[in-house]
Design a protein around this motif. Structure first.
Motif, PDB file in Angstrom:
ATOM      1  N   LYS A   1       1.087  -1.434  -0.069  1.00  0.00           N
ATOM      2  CA  LYS A   1      -0.260   0.139  -0.366  1.00  0.00           C
ATOM      3  C   LYS A   1       0.556   1.375   0.183  1.00  0.00           C
ATOM      4  O   LYS A   1       1.641   1.477   0.258  1.00  0.00           O
ATOM      5  CB  LYS A   1      -0.715  -0.255   0.931  1.00  0.00           C
ATOM      6  CG  LYS A   1      -2.346  -1.317   1.300  1.00  0.00           C
ATOM      7  CD  LYS A   1      -2.891  -0.785   2.460  1.00  0.00           C
ATOM      8  CE  LYS A   1      -3.711  -2.072   3.068  1.00  0.00           C
ATOM      9  NZ  LYS A   1      -4.724  -2.388   4.022  1.00  0.00           N
ATOM     10  N   ILE A   2       0.581   1.662  -1.578  1.00  0.00           N
ATOM     11  CA  ILE A   2       1.181   3.199  -1.185  1.00  0.00           C
ATOM     12  C   ILE A   2       1.104   4.318  -1.329  1.00  0.00           C
ATOM     13  O   ILE A   2      -0.487   4.511  -1.783  1.00  0.00           O
ATOM     14  CB  ILE A   2       2.203   3.136  -2.462  1.00  0.00           C
ATOM     15  CG1 ILE A   2       3.361   2.312  -2.950  1.00  0.00           C
ATOM     16  CG2 ILE A   2       3.139   5.225  -2.705  1.00  0.00           C
ATOM     17  CD1 ILE A   2       2.986   2.083  -4.710  1.00  0.00           C
ATOM     18  N   LEU A   3       1.171   5.718  -0.133  1.00  0.00           N
ATOM     19  CA  LEU A   3       0.463   6.649  -0.076  1.00  0.00           C
ATOM     20  C   LEU A   3       1.775   7.595  -0.573  1.00  0.00           C
ATOM     21  O   LEU A   3       3.124   8.210   0.289  1.00  0.00           O
ATOM     22  CB  LEU A   3       0.525   6.885   1.609  1.00  0.00           C
ATOM     23  CG  LEU A   3      -0.039   8.272   1.909  1.00  0.00           C
ATOM     24  CD1 LEU A   3      -1.288   8.531   1.439  1.00  0.00           C
ATOM     25  CD2 LEU A   3       0.329   8.479   3.477  1.00  0.00           C
ATOM     26  N   HIS A   4       0.917   8.519  -1.406  1.00  0.00           N
ATOM     27  CA  HIS A   4       1.712   9.641  -2.090  1.00  0.00           C
ATOM     28  C   HIS A   4       0.959  10.625  -2.095  1.00  0.00           C
ATOM     29  O   HIS A   4      -0.151  10.877  -2.248  1.00  0.00           O
ATOM     30  CB  HIS A   4       1.564   9.249  -3.815  1.00  0.00           C
ATOM     31  CG  HIS A   4       2.545  10.414  -4.295  1.00  0.00           C
ATOM     32  ND1 HIS A   4       2.316  10.169  -5.905  1.00  0.00           N
ATOM     33  CD2 HIS A   4       3.481  10.934  -4.174  1.00  0.00           C
ATOM     34  CE1 HIS A   4       3.450  10.998  -6.862  1.00  0.00           C
ATOM     35  NE2 HIS A   4       3.536  11.647  -5.531  1.00  0.00           N
TER      36      HIS A   4
ATOM     37  N   LEU B   1      -2.880   2.282  -3.998  1.00  0.00           N
ATOM     38  CA  LEU B   1      -1.871   3.562  -4.174  1.00  0.00           C
ATOM     39  C   LEU B   1      -3.105   4.883  -4.020  1.00  0.00           C
ATOM     40  O   LEU B   1      -4.219   4.823  -4.143  1.00  0.00           O
ATOM     41  CB  LEU B   1      -1.516   4.487  -5.454  1.00  0.00           C
ATOM     42  CG  LEU B   1      -0.659   5.621  -5.391  1.00  0.00           C
ATOM     43  CD1 LEU B   1       0.594   5.982  -4.856  1.00  0.00           C
ATOM     44  CD2 LEU B   1      -1.084   5.852  -6.989  1.00  0.00           C
TER      45      LEU B   1
ATOM     46  N   GLU C   1      -4.823   7.289   6.684  1.00  0.00           N
ATOM     47  CA  GLU C   1      -4.233   6.627   5.121  1.00  0.00           C
ATOM     48  C   GLU C   1      -3.035   6.202   4.878  1.00  0.00           C
ATOM     49  O   GLU C   1      -2.406   5.439   4.795  1.00  0.00           O
ATOM     50  CB  GLU C   1      -4.739   8.100   4.554  1.00  0.00           C
ATOM     51  CG  GLU C   1      -5.739   7.642   3.618  1.00  0.00           C
ATOM     52  CD  GLU C   1      -5.867   9.221   2.738  1.00  0.00           C
ATOM     53  OE1 GLU C   1      -6.493   9.783   2.663  1.00  0.00           O
ATOM     54  OE2 GLU C   1      -5.022  10.467   2.741  1.00  0.00           O
ATOM     55  N   LEU C   2      -2.925   6.974   6.770  1.00  0.00           N
ATOM     56  CA  LEU C   2      -0.883   7.143   6.322  1.00  0.00           C
ATOM     57  C   LEU C   2      -0.891   5.588   7.440  1.00  0.00           C
ATOM     58  O   LEU C   2      -0.149   4.737   7.644  1.00  0.00           O
ATOM     59  CB  LEU C   2      -0.661   8.534   7.631  1.00  0.00           C
ATOM     60  CG  LEU C   2       1.140   8.122   7.894  1.00  0.00           C
ATOM     61  CD1 LEU C   2       2.143   8.285   6.787  1.00  0.00           C
ATOM     62  CD2 LEU C   2       1.341   9.618   8.964  1.00  0.00           C
TER      63      LEU C   2
ATOM     64  N   ALA D   1      -0.048   2.642   5.399  1.00  0.00           N
ATOM     65  CA  ALA D   1       0.602   2.079   4.198  1.00  0.00           C
ATOM     66  C   ALA D   1       1.333   1.753   4.671  1.00  0.00           C
ATOM     67  O   ALA D   1       2.193   1.858   5.561  1.00  0.00           O
ATOM     68  CB  ALA D   1       0.938   3.254   3.988  1.00  0.00           C
ATOM     69  N   ASP D   2       2.119   0.839   3.474  1.00  0.00           N
ATOM     70  CA  ASP D   2       3.380   0.356   3.944  1.00  0.00           C
ATOM     71  C   ASP D   2       4.834   1.282   3.064  1.00  0.00           C
ATOM     72  O   ASP D   2       5.737   1.169   4.238  1.00  0.00           O
ATOM     73  CB  ASP D   2       3.362  -1.254   2.683  1.00  0.00           C
ATOM     74  CG  ASP D   2       2.405  -2.066   3.102  1.00  0.00           C
ATOM     75  OD1 ASP D   2       2.434  -2.591   4.714  1.00  0.00           O
ATOM     76  OD2 ASP D   2       1.673  -2.838   2.586  1.00  0.00           O
TER      77      ASP D   2
ATOM     78  N   VAL E   1       5.350   5.124   2.485  1.00  0.00           N
ATOM     79  CA  VAL E   1       4.837   7.002   1.670  1.00  0.00           C
ATOM     80  C   VAL E   1       6.619   7.472   0.836  1.00  0.00           C
ATOM     81  O   VAL E   1       7.027   7.524   1.511  1.00  0.00           O
ATOM     82  CB  VAL E   1       4.713   7.358   3.352  1.00  0.00           C
ATOM     83  CG1 VAL E   1       4.831   9.313   2.919  1.00  0.00           C
ATOM     84  CG2 VAL E   1       3.896   6.495   4.313  1.00  0.00           C
TER      85      VAL E   1
END
Length: 203
Positions: A2-5, A38, A82-83, A86-87, A89
């Motif tokens: 899981k990406i948080l952009h 994402l 969300e944070l 995330a795996d 960031v």
């Protein structure tokens, strides 16, 4: 994965160094991990209000049903979740006046919540997050070394806050000296892109 952009540049996608580079990094991560999902936050297009004392009150259990605090708590909770989920960031942030853009500082203030992303213990504060972070930063001058290194309150601050929240696995990609002329700008972008490629290859 899981990406948080997070993007914080006031410039658009065509002209922003950090938007282009952070997007390049995210695309590499997605290519390397077929299961990647994402969540994207553009902190300029969707700006957060600067926090005041209501955010502290909003997170108190006894105020969970206070109608005056529902919006504040809901906004902060969404960002915190969300944070926490995330795996990885990825934060794209240019240097503005030696430090982070105010839009990014607002996001940090919304997610740095005692009992959620860090806690206080008898031994001092303890971060509650895990995972990895990539910082994609740009600056007109050169601050990673040399006579102006003491003025870098961008990378140093972001690295400090992430470690405070528990994320200690951090890679920082810099495009610096971009204001020194077109050749330096292109060279800085090429070096940063090379860093991204090397990180991807090592992943």
């Amino acid at each position: 994965m899981k990406i948080l952009h997070i993007d914080a540049s006031a410039s658009n996608a065509e002209t922003s160094h950090t938007r282009r580079l952070s997007n390049e990094l995210v695309e590499r991560l997605k290519a390397d991990h077929a299961d990647a999902t994402l969540v994207y936050r553009d902190l300029v297009a969707d700006q957060l209000p600067h926090v005041d004392m209501t955010i502290r009150h909003a997170w108190l259990p006894e105020n969970a049903d206070d109608p005056a605090l529902v919006e504040t708590r809901g906004r902060s909770k969404t960002l915190v979740e969300e944070l926490k989920a995330a795996d990885v960031v990825v934060i794209g942030a240019p240097m503005y006046n030696f430090t982070v853009p105010s839009t990014l500082k607002a996001w940090i203030d919304h997610v740095s919540i005692a009992g959620q992303t860090f806690s206080y213990t008898a031994e001092g504060p303890r971060g509650l997050l895990t995972g990895k972070a990539y910082l994609v930063i740009s600056s007109g001058g050169i601050y990673s070394q040399g006579p102006f290194a003491a003025n870098d309150h961008l990378a140093t601050y972001l690295e400090a806050i992430l470690r405070f929240l528990g994320i200690s696995d951090i890679d920082t990609i810099r495009a610096e000296g971009i204001a020194y002329g077109p050749e330096q700008d292109q060279a800085a972008m090429a070096r940063a892109s090379g860093q991204i490629g090397a990180l991807s290859a090592a992943a």
